[in-house]
Design a protein around this motif. Structure first.
Motif, mmCIF file in Angstrom:
data_model
loop_
_atom_site.group_PDB
_atom_site.id
_atom_site.type_symbol
_atom_site.label_atom_id
_atom_site.label_comp_id
_atom_site.label_asym_id
_atom_site.label_seq_id
_atom_site.Cartn_x
_atom_site.Cartn_y
_atom_site.Cartn_z
ATOM 1 N N MET A 10 0.977 -1.150 0.012
ATOM 2 C CA MET A 10 -0.088 -0.083 -0.013
ATOM 3 C C MET A 10 0.704 1.241 -0.194
ATOM 4 O O MET A 10 0.637 2.251 -0.672
ATOM 5 C CB MET A 10 -0.928 0.110 1.304
ATOM 6 C CG MET A 10 -1.732 1.137 1.294
ATOM 7 S SD MET A 10 -3.197 1.026 -0.066
ATOM 8 C CE MET A 10 -4.171 2.441 0.221
ATOM 9 N N ASP A 11 1.761 1.285 0.837
ATOM 10 C CA ASP A 11 2.714 2.352 0.873
ATOM 11 C C ASP A 11 3.647 2.543 -0.520
ATOM 12 O O ASP A 11 3.712 3.668 -0.958
ATOM 13 C CB ASP A 11 3.837 2.210 1.881
ATOM 14 C CG ASP A 11 3.217 2.236 3.480
ATOM 15 O OD1 ASP A 11 2.032 2.929 3.424
ATOM 16 O OD2 ASP A 11 3.861 1.741 4.335
ATOM 17 N N ALA A 12 3.972 1.449 -1.309
ATOM 18 C CA ALA A 12 4.623 1.695 -2.386
ATOM 19 C C ALA A 12 3.618 2.306 -3.561
ATOM 20 O O ALA A 12 4.032 2.999 -4.220
ATOM 21 C CB ALA A 12 4.961 0.284 -3.012
ATOM 22 N N ALA A 13 2.384 2.106 -3.512
ATOM 23 C CA ALA A 13 1.336 2.725 -4.221
ATOM 24 C C ALA A 13 1.168 4.252 -3.906
ATOM 25 O O ALA A 13 1.121 5.106 -5.139
ATOM 26 C CB ALA A 13 -0.169 2.029 -4.226
ATOM 27 N N TRP A 14 1.300 4.608 -3.005
ATOM 28 C CA TRP A 14 1.197 6.142 -2.543
ATOM 29 C C TRP A 14 2.474 6.837 -3.079
ATOM 30 O O TRP A 14 2.521 7.891 -3.379
ATOM 31 C CB TRP A 14 0.833 6.302 -1.098
ATOM 32 C CG TRP A 14 -0.396 5.884 -0.724
ATOM 33 C CD1 TRP A 14 -0.730 5.056 -0.040
ATOM 34 C CD2 TRP A 14 -1.721 6.386 -1.399
ATOM 35 N NE1 TRP A 14 -2.276 4.753 0.132
ATOM 36 C CE2 TRP A 14 -2.946 5.574 -0.760
ATOM 37 C CE3 TRP A 14 -2.006 7.386 -2.262
ATOM 38 C CZ2 TRP A 14 -4.217 5.916 -1.201
ATOM 39 C CZ3 TRP A 14 -3.322 7.864 -2.546
ATOM 40 C CH2 TRP A 14 -4.402 7.154 -1.880
ATOM 41 N N ILE A 15 3.757 6.145 -2.849
ATOM 42 C CA ILE A 15 4.892 6.571 -3.188
ATOM 43 C C ILE A 15 4.933 6.692 -4.860
ATOM 44 O O ILE A 15 5.497 7.892 -5.304
ATOM 45 C CB ILE A 15 6.107 5.709 -2.445
ATOM 46 C CG1 ILE A 15 6.440 5.685 -1.103
ATOM 47 C CG2 ILE A 15 7.443 6.041 -3.339
ATOM 48 C CD1 ILE A 15 7.172 4.754 -0.572
ATOM 49 N N ALA A 16 4.388 5.669 -5.360
ATOM 50 C CA ALA A 16 4.392 5.731 -6.979
ATOM 51 C C ALA A 16 3.563 7.003 -7.368
ATOM 52 O O ALA A 16 3.936 7.447 -8.310
ATOM 53 C CB ALA A 16 3.831 4.466 -7.701
ATOM 54 N N LEU A 17 2.247 7.181 -6.734
ATOM 55 C CA LEU A 17 1.550 8.077 -7.051
ATOM 56 C C LEU A 17 2.073 9.692 -6.847
ATOM 57 O O LEU A 17 1.861 10.394 -7.619
ATOM 58 C CB LEU A 17 0.053 8.231 -6.325
ATOM 59 C CG LEU A 17 -0.679 9.146 -6.219
ATOM 60 C CD1 LEU A 17 -1.204 9.399 -7.631
ATOM 61 C CD2 LEU A 17 -1.803 9.089 -5.118
ATOM 62 N N ALA A 18 2.975 9.870 -5.667
ATOM 63 C CA ALA A 18 3.549 11.080 -5.389
ATOM 64 C C ALA A 18 4.603 11.235 -6.396
ATOM 65 O O ALA A 18 4.794 12.451 -7.137
ATOM 66 C CB ALA A 18 3.923 10.831 -4.022
ATOM 67 N N LEU A 19 5.414 10.301 -7.041
ATOM 68 C CA LEU A 19 6.405 10.295 -7.746
ATOM 69 C C LEU A 19 5.647 10.856 -9.316
ATOM 70 O O LEU A 19 6.330 11.592 -9.749
ATOM 71 C CB LEU A 19 7.277 8.910 -7.981
ATOM 72 C CG LEU A 19 8.272 9.126 -8.930
ATOM 73 C CD1 LEU A 19 9.383 10.265 -8.731
ATOM 74 C CD2 LEU A 19 9.187 7.846 -9.015
ATOM 75 N N SER A 20 4.781 9.921 -9.622
ATOM 76 C CA SER A 20 4.061 10.273 -10.771
ATOM 77 C C SER A 20 3.524 11.714 -10.939
ATOM 78 O O SER A 20 3.593 12.452 -11.846
ATOM 79 C CB SER A 20 2.761 9.524 -11.130
ATOM 80 O OG SER A 20 3.180 8.073 -10.901
ATOM 81 N N LEU A 21 2.764 12.070 -9.825
ATOM 82 C CA LEU A 21 2.412 13.647 -9.686
ATOM 83 C C LEU A 21 3.684 14.692 -9.903
ATOM 84 O O LEU A 21 3.371 15.264 -10.372
ATOM 85 C CB LEU A 21 1.552 13.789 -8.580
ATOM 86 C CG LEU A 21 0.136 13.087 -8.249
ATOM 87 C CD1 LEU A 21 -0.384 13.502 -7.012
ATOM 88 C CD2 LEU A 21 -0.566 13.390 -9.334
ATOM 89 N N LYS A 22 4.731 14.336 -9.073
ATOM 90 C CA LYS A 22 5.689 15.076 -9.321
ATOM 91 C C LYS A 22 6.454 15.171 -10.774
ATOM 92 O O LYS A 22 6.693 16.234 -11.265
ATOM 93 C CB LYS A 22 7.005 14.569 -8.331
ATOM 94 C CG LYS A 22 8.320 15.535 -8.470
ATOM 95 C CD LYS A 22 9.115 15.226 -7.484
ATOM 96 C CE LYS A 22 10.061 13.881 -7.536
ATOM 97 N NZ LYS A 22 11.017 13.917 -6.336
ATOM 98 N N VAL A 23 6.348 14.036 -11.436
ATOM 99 C CA VAL A 23 7.239 13.942 -12.670
ATOM 100 C C VAL A 23 5.891 14.755 -13.924
ATOM 101 O O VAL A 23 6.447 15.438 -14.423
ATOM 102 C CB VAL A 23 7.244 12.594 -13.288
ATOM 103 C CG1 VAL A 23 7.547 12.289 -14.659
ATOM 104 C CG2 VAL A 23 8.366 11.926 -12.349
ATOM 105 N N ALA A 24 4.600 14.321 -13.664
ATOM 106 C CA ALA A 24 3.759 15.118 -14.334
ATOM 107 C C ALA A 24 3.598 16.438 -14.320
ATOM 108 O O ALA A 24 3.480 17.292 -15.180
ATOM 109 C CB ALA A 24 2.479 14.304 -14.329
ATOM 110 N N GLY A 25 3.735 16.831 -13.051
ATOM 111 C CA GLY A 25 3.756 18.251 -12.556
ATOM 112 C C GLY A 25 4.816 19.074 -13.342
ATOM 113 O O GLY A 25 4.639 20.328 -13.832
#
Length: 223
Positions: free
Chosen positions: A1-16
């Motif tokens: 579960m933690d890995a999913a939120w880490i991946a989400l945060a990284l995706s948002l940072k990259v996309a942003g």
């Protein structure tokens, strides 16, 4: 579960970061193509739009050749500044930016071409400089098209997979975006994790579009 939120945060940072970069570069390129007349203008437009139709793996290969330690740009950055972009989140930003760039470019160009030149000329007659004309006349009239391109670019960057995987790899917590994490989960047979990641991705994209829909009317009211 933690890995999913880490991946989400990284995706948002990259996309942003990719969207912010494309907002500046894509808007500038779209305005230049809309206003300047020069030989080969449509050829330049076609070359800048090429990432929209090329396979992401081809774009990823080009970036590897360009940014790798043996590439002319990557080698120069590494030798003079010790900067290595391959297998980093910054490399993922460049990959996502390249793939999403044409979406901002085409929308911005169409929006700027829709602005009446007479309005800009009237502003110049009233004494406004070129920068003032752009920010006070041209951009306020074209912002809808620019915003549409930016939203599409953000969604495209958020879901980018092929070029990102080739350039940044899949390092959990460092370069593994949501799309790459979904691929890894499916390959490993982790259906529950894949379903969760897909749900997070879908909800995030819908939330971004709903937020944009709420902001647009507010801006219309302000103008």
């Amino acid at each position: 579960m933690d890995a999913a939120w880490i991946a989400l945060a990284l995706s948002l940072k990259v996309a942003g970061c990719a969207t912010a970069l494309n907002l500046v570069l894509g808007t500038a390129a779209g305005f230049a193509l809309a206003r300047l007349r020069f030989p080969g203008r449509e050829l330049v437009d076609a070359l800048l739009t090429l990432p929209l139709v090329l396979p992401p793996t081809v774009l990823g290969y080009y970036l590897l050749v360009l940014l790798g330690k043996r590439g002319w740009l990557g080698g120069w950055l590494y030798q003079h500044f010790g900067i290595q972009l391959i297998f980093t989140w910054q490399g993922a930003v460049l990959a996502a930016s390249l793939v999403a760039f044409p979406l901002v470019l085409k929308s911005a160009r169409a929006a700027f071409e829709g602005v009446e030149p007479q309005l800009e000329q009237a502003a110049r007659v009233l004494g406004l400089g070129e920068w003032a004309v752009f920010f006070r006349v041209t951009l306020p009239l074209a912002w809808r098209g620019v915003l549409a391109g930016v939203l599409l670019a953000f969604a495209r960057a958020l879901g980018e997979f092929g070029a990102t995987l080739m350039v940044a790899g899949s390092i959990p917590g460092r370069t593994q975006t949501l799309s790459v994490a979904i691929y890894e989960a499916v390959q490993a047979g982790q259906d529950d994790t894949a379903n969760l990641l897909v749900l997070i991705t879908s909800v995030t994209c819908v939330a971004a579009l709903l937020l944009a829909g709420r902001l647009a009317p507010a801006r219309n009211a302000a103008t």
